[in-house]
Design a protein around this motif. Structure first.
Motif, PDB file in Angstrom:
ATOM      1  N   GLY A 266       0.813  -1.201   0.000  1.00 23.48           N
ATOM      2  CA  GLY A 266       0.000   0.000   0.000  1.00 23.48           C
ATOM      3  C   GLY A 266       0.852   1.259   0.000  1.00 23.48           C
ATOM      4  O   GLY A 266       1.995   1.251   0.479  1.00 23.48           O
ATOM      5  N   PRO A 267       0.325   2.378  -0.512  1.00 21.66           N
ATOM      6  CA  PRO A 267       1.114   3.612  -0.588  1.00 21.66           C
ATOM      7  C   PRO A 267       1.488   4.198   0.767  1.00 21.66           C
ATOM      8  O   PRO A 267       2.568   4.776   0.915  1.00 21.66           O
ATOM      9  CB  PRO A 267       0.206   4.561  -1.375  1.00 21.66           C
ATOM     10  CG  PRO A 267      -1.177   4.009  -1.221  1.00 21.66           C
ATOM     11  CD  PRO A 267      -1.003   2.528  -1.129  1.00 21.66           C
ATOM     12  N   GLU A 268       0.633   4.040   1.770  1.00 19.93           N
ATOM     13  CA  GLU A 268       0.963   4.570   3.097  1.00 19.93           C
ATOM     14  C   GLU A 268       2.178   3.855   3.679  1.00 19.93           C
ATOM     15  O   GLU A 268       3.103   4.491   4.202  1.00 19.93           O
ATOM     16  CB  GLU A 268      -0.234   4.433   4.050  1.00 19.93           C
ATOM     17  CG  GLU A 268      -1.439   5.283   3.675  1.00 19.93           C
ATOM     18  CD  GLU A 268      -2.375   4.572   2.719  1.00 19.93           C
ATOM     19  OE1 GLU A 268      -2.030   3.474   2.189  1.00 19.93           O
ATOM     20  OE2 GLU A 268      -3.472   5.110   2.482  1.00 19.93           O
ATOM     21  N   ALA A 269       2.191   2.526   3.566  1.00 24.31           N
ATOM     22  CA  ALA A 269       3.342   1.756   4.054  1.00 24.31           C
ATOM     23  C   ALA A 269       4.592   2.085   3.238  1.00 24.31           C
ATOM     24  O   ALA A 269       5.689   2.229   3.785  1.00 24.31           O
ATOM     25  CB  ALA A 269       3.049   0.263   3.986  1.00 24.31           C
ATOM     26  N   ALA A 270       4.427   2.235   1.924  1.00 23.43           N
ATOM     27  CA  ALA A 270       5.570   2.553   1.072  1.00 23.43           C
ATOM     28  C   ALA A 270       6.208   3.879   1.477  1.00 23.43           C
ATOM     29  O   ALA A 270       7.441   4.012   1.504  1.00 23.43           O
ATOM     30  CB  ALA A 270       5.135   2.605  -0.399  1.00 23.43           C
ATOM     31  N   HIS A 271       5.394   4.849   1.805  1.00 20.82           N
ATOM     32  CA  HIS A 271       5.912   6.154   2.212  1.00 20.82           C
ATOM     33  C   HIS A 271       6.683   6.056   3.523  1.00 20.82           C
ATOM     34  O   HIS A 271       7.777   6.628   3.662  1.00 20.82           O
ATOM     35  CB  HIS A 271       4.758   7.150   2.352  1.00 20.82           C
ATOM     36  CG  HIS A 271       5.199   8.553   2.632  1.00 20.82           C
ATOM     37  ND1 HIS A 271       5.280   9.061   3.908  1.00 20.82           N
ATOM     38  CD2 HIS A 271       5.594   9.546   1.806  1.00 20.82           C
ATOM     39  CE1 HIS A 271       5.705  10.306   3.862  1.00 20.82           C
ATOM     40  NE2 HIS A 271       5.897  10.629   2.592  1.00 20.82           N
ATOM     41  N   LYS A 272       6.140   5.324   4.494  1.00 18.96           N
ATOM     42  CA  LYS A 272       6.837   5.159   5.777  1.00 18.96           C
ATOM     43  C   LYS A 272       8.180   4.458   5.579  1.00 18.96           C
ATOM     44  O   LYS A 272       9.200   4.842   6.176  1.00 18.96           O
ATOM     45  CB  LYS A 272       5.974   4.356   6.751  1.00 18.96           C
ATOM     46  CG  LYS A 272       4.767   5.109   7.285  1.00 18.96           C
ATOM     47  CD  LYS A 272       3.985   4.240   8.257  1.00 18.96           C
ATOM     48  CE  LYS A 272       2.797   4.993   8.836  1.00 18.96           C
ATOM     49  NZ  LYS A 272       2.005   4.152   9.751  1.00 18.96           N
ATOM     50  N   ILE A 273       8.192   3.431   4.745  1.00 14.93           N
ATOM     51  CA  ILE A 273       9.427   2.686   4.506  1.00 14.93           C
ATOM     52  C   ILE A 273      10.455   3.567   3.796  1.00 14.93           C
ATOM     53  O   ILE A 273      11.647   3.560   4.137  1.00 14.93           O
ATOM     54  CB  ILE A 273       9.133   1.418   3.681  1.00 14.93           C
ATOM     55  CG1 ILE A 273       8.308   0.430   4.517  1.00 14.93           C
ATOM     56  CG2 ILE A 273      10.426   0.763   3.208  1.00 14.93           C
ATOM     57  CD1 ILE A 273       7.675  -0.682   3.705  1.00 14.93           C
ATOM     58  N   ALA A 274      10.007   4.350   2.825  1.00 19.52           N
ATOM     59  CA  ALA A 274      10.920   5.219   2.081  1.00 19.52           C
ATOM     60  C   ALA A 274      11.572   6.248   2.992  1.00 19.52           C
ATOM     61  O   ALA A 274      12.776   6.518   2.892  1.00 19.52           O
ATOM     62  CB  ALA A 274      10.169   5.913   0.943  1.00 19.52           C
ATOM     63  N   VAL A 275      10.785   6.823   3.898  1.00 19.85           N
ATOM     64  CA  VAL A 275      11.342   7.804   4.833  1.00 19.85           C
ATOM     65  C   VAL A 275      12.287   7.119   5.818  1.00 19.85           C
ATOM     66  O   VAL A 275      13.378   7.616   6.114  1.00 19.85           O
ATOM     67  CB  VAL A 275      10.219   8.553   5.573  1.00 19.85           C
ATOM     68  CG1 VAL A 275      10.796   9.456   6.661  1.00 19.85           C
ATOM     69  CG2 VAL A 275       9.394   9.378   4.593  1.00 19.85           C
ATOM     70  N   GLY A 276      11.903   5.943   6.311  1.00 19.30           N
ATOM     71  CA  GLY A 276      12.764   5.211   7.229  1.00 19.30           C
ATOM     72  C   GLY A 276      14.091   4.832   6.598  1.00 19.30           C
ATOM     73  O   GLY A 276      15.141   4.856   7.250  1.00 19.30           O
ATOM     74  N   ALA A 277      14.066   4.515   5.302  1.00 18.97           N
ATOM     75  CA  ALA A 277      15.284   4.084   4.606  1.00 18.97           C
ATOM     76  C   ALA A 277      16.355   5.160   4.582  1.00 18.97           C
ATOM     77  O   ALA A 277      17.547   4.849   4.468  1.00 18.97           O
ATOM     78  CB  ALA A 277      14.939   3.668   3.173  1.00 18.97           C
ATOM     79  N   GLU A 278      15.956   6.418   4.704  1.00 24.48           N
ATOM     80  CA  GLU A 278      16.928   7.506   4.622  1.00 24.48           C
ATOM     81  C   GLU A 278      17.979   7.437   5.733  1.00 24.48           C
ATOM     82  O   GLU A 278      19.098   7.903   5.551  1.00 24.48           O
ATOM     83  CB  GLU A 278      16.199   8.849   4.659  1.00 24.48           C
ATOM     84  CG  GLU A 278      15.299   9.064   3.439  1.00 24.48           C
ATOM     85  CD  GLU A 278      14.574  10.393   3.482  1.00 24.48           C
ATOM     86  OE1 GLU A 278      14.650  11.090   4.522  1.00 24.48           O
ATOM     87  OE2 GLU A 278      13.934  10.742   2.479  1.00 24.48           O
TER      88      GLU A 278
END
Length: 413
Positions: A266-278
């Motif tokens: 889902g896009p909400e999870a994808a956004h959280k993961i992308a920010v965490g990856a930084e």
């Protein structure tokens, strides 16, 4: 044409979203929640569905927010393309769904995450034979190969006993035989290791773990490194062979493992993961330092029977891990001596939290034989070297001295 400048690992992650246009100048790719995507020109809609041009068809098959994360993971792994899924297990399941057929054979490391082990048991009952071998020695993998072997699957560092697969030699063997080599990189992460270096054709990452890193979103990814020649794979359908050969495998997996099976991120999870990856590299540096200090303390404690951590000189694959990885990871496990009850010990910890996740900001502990490996039974646990007192530790971001002292003070007087 001027060659694009190459930056370091974290710099690349931080600025990857901005390599493509972002709405309204946003620094992060926004969360796109739409399930459907409209086109002003119906011919363009048909062209997108036929694969003649890029675009979005339906939320189950792709989403701009998820695509931005896929680009980020591809960059981390130095690959060609990535598909994101709802979980890490969905990513592995997509390989089964998209690439394997009845009569095929798989060679897998015997030292696996419990659910992956369970998946191979399920596959074995559906007409695909699976040989479980000690992958710390390439000779065991080679001995298990047959004419029907389609892929070899290993984890970089096994969960929970931390065995390290003989990946360079396995990769060389698979390349020579034309066999797809798949590496689950979850326990190391792309920061500590890129399986592309050892010839892996596909790389699995559980995005829930170190990449997302905050225990607040489930996700998984499958990355094509470009190292495997898909013209050598026998099960690519004719309609997917219309694409350039390097795209064959992922085109079929996206269709059969994502579109048809539906395990979409889902896009909400994808956004959280992308920010965490930084912040992944920064977190991993701290966690690896603390994990080594904790492993050294536990190894010296008389109440501990064994410590399993590749960073210790006593680890059977310490030299191999040193050769392969930037550092030794944030996962370790240890066995208590019989006079120490593992549950009482865990209950005396004040900072480490009994929980089942890995790669969180907080240190998590779990009694392995009684929880995540309980279902497989005592005989199978013994074969895998899972002692009844084994405790798995996922090291978090606590101050190193505080965490080491917490594990020390929980020991009996």
């Amino acid at each position: 044409m001027t060659e694009a400048k190459k930056y370091g690992f974290t710099t690349t992650i931080l600025h990857s979203d901005r390599q493509k246009s972002i709405e309204h100048g946003s620094l992060h790719k926004p969360i796109h929640t739409s399930v459907a995507f409209g086109y002003k020109d119906a011919r363009q809609l048909a062209s997108v569905f036929q694969g003649k041009e890029s675009g979005y068809r339906y939320g189950r098959q792709g989403n701009p927010t998820v695509s931005a994360l896929e680009d980020k993971i591809t960059g981390m792994e130095g690959g060609l393309s990535t598909i994101c899924f709802a979980t890490g297990m969905a990513a592995i399941g997509a390989v089964v769904q998209g690439l394997l057929r009845a009569g095929d054979h798989v060679v897998s490391s015997a030292f696996l995450f419990g659910n992956t082990n369970s998946l191979w048991q399920t596959v074995g009952a559906q007409g695909v034979s699976v040989s479980m071998v000690d992958a710390t020695d390439v000779a065991n993998v080679e001995a298990a190969l047959t004419e029907a072997t389609r892929l070899v699957f290993v984890e970089t560092i096994a969960n929970p006993r931390t065995q390290v697969a003989d990946m360079q030699r396995i990769g060389d063997l698979c390349r020579a035989r034309g066999i797809l080599f798949i590496v689950d990189n979850t326990m190391t992460s792309p920061y500590l290791f890129q399986p592309k270096r050892v010839g892996a054709g596909l790389v699995v990452n559980s995005l829930t773990k170190s990449i997302g890193g905050h225990g607040n979103a489930l996700g998984g990814a499958l990355t094509d490194t470009g190292e495997y020649d898909w013209t050598r794979y026998p099960h690519i359908a004719a309609n997917y062979r219309r694409n350039p050969a390097p795209q064959w495998g992922m085109t079929q997996i996206r269709a059969k493992g994502l579109r048809d099976f539906g395990a979409s991120l889902g896009p909400e999870a994808a956004h959280k993961i992308a920010v965490g990856a930084e912040t992944m590299a920064l977190r991993q540096q701290r966690e690896c330092t603390t994990a080594l200090a904790l492993a050294q303390m536990l190894e010296a404690d008389p109440h501990v029977a064994a410590v399993h951590y590749p960073g210790l000189a006593s680890h059977p694959q310490h030299a191999l891990a040193t050769e392969l990885f930037r550092s030794y990871g944030s996962l370790l496990s240890f066995e208590l001596r019989p006079e120490v009850d593992c549950f009482d010990y865990l209950n005396r910890l004040q900072l480490a939290i009994p929980a089942s996740n890995l790669g969180d900001t907080r240190t998590l502990v779990i009694p392995v034989a009684h929880t995540i490996f309980y279902e497989m039974g005592a005989e199978r646990r013994a074969a895998m070297g899972i002692a009844e007192s084994l405790i798995r530790v996922s090291v978090g971001l606590e101050d190193t001295a505080d965490l080491v002292e917490d594990f020390r003070q929980a020991m009996p007087d």
